[in-house]
Design a protein around this motif. Structure first.
Motif, PDB file in Angstrom:
ATOM      1  N   LEU A  18       0.818  -1.210   0.000  1.00  0.00           N
ATOM      2  CA  LEU A  18       0.000   0.000   0.000  1.00  0.00           C
ATOM      3  C   LEU A  18       0.854   1.262   0.000  1.00  0.00           C
ATOM      4  CD1 LEU A  18      -3.004   0.807   0.025  1.00  0.00           C
ATOM      5  CD2 LEU A  18      -2.825   1.036   2.503  1.00  0.00           C
ATOM      6  N   LYS A  19       1.965   1.240   0.706  1.00  0.00           N
ATOM      7  CA  LYS A  19       2.789   2.446   0.821  1.00  0.00           C
ATOM      8  C   LYS A  19       3.474   2.805  -0.492  1.00  0.00           C
ATOM      9  CE  LYS A  19       6.841  -0.033   2.650  1.00  0.00           C
ATOM     10  NZ  LYS A  19       7.745  -0.163   3.812  1.00  0.00           N
ATOM     11  N   GLU A  20       3.472   1.907  -1.481  1.00  0.00           N
ATOM     12  CA  GLU A  20       4.022   2.234  -2.790  1.00  0.00           C
ATOM     13  C   GLU A  20       3.064   3.121  -3.587  1.00  0.00           C
ATOM     14  OE1 GLU A  20       4.708  -1.559  -4.515  1.00  0.00           O
ATOM     15  OE2 GLU A  20       6.582  -1.916  -3.431  1.00  0.00           O
ATOM     16  N   ILE A  21       1.803   3.167  -3.159  1.00  0.00           N
ATOM     17  CA  ILE A  21       0.784   3.912  -3.885  1.00  0.00           C
ATOM     18  C   ILE A  21       0.246   5.068  -3.051  1.00  0.00           C
ATOM     19  CG2 ILE A  21      -1.518   3.700  -4.942  1.00  0.00           C
ATOM     20  CD1 ILE A  21      -0.754   0.786  -5.571  1.00  0.00           C
ATOM     21  N   PHE A  22       0.196   4.896  -1.736  1.00  0.00           N
ATOM     22  CA  PHE A  22      -0.313   5.911  -0.826  1.00  0.00           C
ATOM     23  C   PHE A  22       0.788   6.408   0.098  1.00  0.00           C
ATOM     24  CE2 PHE A  22      -4.107   3.414  -1.770  1.00  0.00           C
ATOM     25  CZ  PHE A  22      -4.966   4.414  -2.152  1.00  0.00           C
ATOM     26  N   THR A  23       0.561   7.579   0.641  1.00  0.00           N
ATOM     27  CA  THR A  23       1.434   8.102   1.690  1.00  0.00           C
ATOM     28  C   THR A  23       0.584   8.317   2.938  1.00  0.00           C
ATOM     29  OG1 THR A  23       2.750   9.245   0.024  1.00  0.00           O
ATOM     30  CG2 THR A  23       3.088   9.903   2.316  1.00  0.00           C
ATOM     31  N   PRO A  24       0.391   7.276   3.751  1.00  0.00           N
ATOM     32  CA  PRO A  24      -0.453   7.414   4.934  1.00  0.00           C
ATOM     33  C   PRO A  24       0.056   8.514   5.874  1.00  0.00           C
ATOM     34  CG  PRO A  24      -0.067   5.113   4.458  1.00  0.00           C
ATOM     35  CD  PRO A  24       0.851   5.894   3.561  1.00  0.00           C
ATOM     36  N   GLY A  25      -0.882   9.284   6.432  1.00  0.00           N
ATOM     37  CA  GLY A  25      -0.547  10.295   7.428  1.00  0.00           C
ATOM     38  C   GLY A  25      -0.918  11.715   7.062  1.00  0.00           C
ATOM     39  N   THR A  26      -1.446  11.941   5.851  1.00  0.00           N
ATOM     40  CA  THR A  26      -1.671  13.328   5.408  1.00  0.00           C
ATOM     41  C   THR A  26      -3.135  13.683   5.151  1.00  0.00           C
ATOM     42  OG1 THR A  26      -1.303  12.708   3.104  1.00  0.00           O
ATOM     43  CG2 THR A  26       0.615  13.464   4.359  1.00  0.00           C
ATOM     44  N   LEU A  27      -4.068  12.749   5.328  1.00  0.00           N
ATOM     45  CA  LEU A  27      -5.476  13.066   5.079  1.00  0.00           C
ATOM     46  C   LEU A  27      -5.992  14.068   6.099  1.00  0.00           C
ATOM     47  CD1 LEU A  27      -7.267   9.767   4.079  1.00  0.00           C
ATOM     48  CD2 LEU A  27      -6.585  11.671   2.650  1.00  0.00           C
ATOM     49  N   ARG A  28      -6.828  14.962   5.626  1.00  0.00           N
ATOM     50  CA  ARG A  28      -7.419  15.983   6.489  1.00  0.00           C
ATOM     51  C   ARG A  28      -8.908  16.105   6.180  1.00  0.00           C
ATOM     52  NH1 ARG A  28      -3.470  14.971   8.536  1.00  0.00           N
ATOM     53  NH2 ARG A  28      -1.634  16.265   9.005  1.00  0.00           N
ATOM     54  N   VAL A  29      -9.643  16.726   7.067  1.00  0.00           N
ATOM     55  CA  VAL A  29     -11.051  17.001   6.831  1.00  0.00           C
ATOM     56  C   VAL A  29     -11.167  17.910   5.608  1.00  0.00           C
ATOM     57  CG1 VAL A  29     -13.164  18.027   7.756  1.00  0.00           C
ATOM     58  CG2 VAL A  29     -11.603  16.779   9.277  1.00  0.00           C
TER      59      VAL A  29
END
Length: 333
Positions: free
Chosen positions: A231-242
């Motif tokens: 998953l981390k090859e496609i997403f960068t977890p930790g940056t989603l916001r409202v």
């Protein structure tokens, strides 16, 4: 054609600004968890949310206690054009009011626009069309035989030929394969076995959503090249916001679709999609942030926050999920 949520937001704010009602919101592109949460809050007698602003998505899959349905329009945009609702669609939606076993065994139905009433009345009086034919979908075994007969493992031409040559009795028809053909055209560019291509074509990708389609393409490419999709090859977890705008809301809904796609694929290619739990946790975060946006865009502006979780509690749940993998930083494609 206004973006769907713009219409809902306008109606929601118009109702709430009158000062007598607070609204839940349900429409098709909301994540299923969010739709269920909105419906649950609407059904809760202790909740202040006593109006549900919804699309025809309320017609299926939600248990709702509704005493009155008010159609704001009897037309819908179906992805191609704006058309009138069919008789079955009108009856399906109207039937949500006053259901056996619910709090309101008898319901009422009307329209905002008096000009729509003749169509509403005639539709409710019309008999429901009799279903005379059933749809069939080609199985992998059928396409595999067709592949061997024609000496090719390119799925798109196999499927096209099958659809063109298939002969059925009058009681059946071939189900719509348009989305499957679009995905087949993508996976045919990759060195994949026919069965793998078929599985990707069966996946819950939204081909009308660019981000969702991009996610499927990247998943298929990584699977073809490496055999394992992290998953981390496609997403960068930790940056989603409202979200703060309608466009950001739509983007977050698309991210949720991609995460849902990863989870679905992980059950079909178990060893090749090993980050199922991470994807599921990120999907939950998307749902919470979308819920927070719906809250902020409506009745939060009136200072009434008694029903939903407070932002502080939401943040604690969000932070707890983020701790799942502190070495990653969170998804936008």
């Amino acid at each position: 054609q206004l973006p769907l949520y713009c219409n809902f937001s306008f109606m929601q704010k118009k109702i709430e600004m009158a000062g007598n009602h607070l609204c839940s919101v349900v429409y098709g592109s909301l994540p299923p968890e969010t739709r269920t949460k909105q419906a649950t809050m609407f059904n809760d007698e202790a909740s202040d949310l006593n109006v549900l602003v919804a699309s025809d998505a309320i017609g299926m899959g939600l248990n709702l206690n509704i005493s009155r349905i008010i159609f704001s329009t009897l037309k819908k945009f179906d992805g191609i054009c704006t058309r009138e609702l069919t008789v079955p669609e009108i009856k399906q939606i109207a039937g949500r009011a006053g259901r056996y076993g619910s709090k309101f065994p008898v319901g009422e139905v009307t329209c905002l626009d008096a000009e729509d009433l003749p169509l509403l009345h005639s539709s409710l009086k019309s008999p429901s069309p009799i279903i005379e034919r059933a749809g069939l979908f080609p199985t992998f075994d059928l396409l595999s035989v067709y592949s061997r007969l024609h000496g090719t493992d390119f799925l798109h031409p196999i499927l096209e030929r099958f659809l063109d040559k298939a002969k059925l009795s009058p009681d059946y028809f071939i189900a719509d394969c348009e989305d499957m053909l679009k995905v087949a055209a993508i996976v045919d560019e990759l060195p994949l076995a026919l069965h793998d291509k078929y599985v990707f074509c069966q996946s819950p990708v939204d081909v009308r959503d660019d981000i969702s389609t991009q996610g499927l393409t990247q998943f298929a490419e990584n699977y073809a090249k490496k055999g394992t999709v992290r998953l981390k090859e496609i997403f960068t977890p930790g940056t989603l916001r409202v979200p703060t705008t309608h466009n950001q809301l739509q983007e977050l809904e698309s991210v949720h679709k991609v995460l849902e796609l990863y989870v679905w694929l992980s059950y079909r290619f178990d060893d090749s999609f090993p980050d199922r739990e991470l994807a599921a946790s990120q999907k939950s975060i998307c749902s919470m942030l979308i819920e927070e946006y719906l809250e902020r865009s409506g009745w939060q502006q009136q200072g009434q926050r008694r029903v939903l979780r407070t932002p502080r509690k939401l943040r604690r749940e969000y932070d707890a999920l983020q701790l799942y993998d502190t070495s990653l930083q969170m998804p936008y494609i």
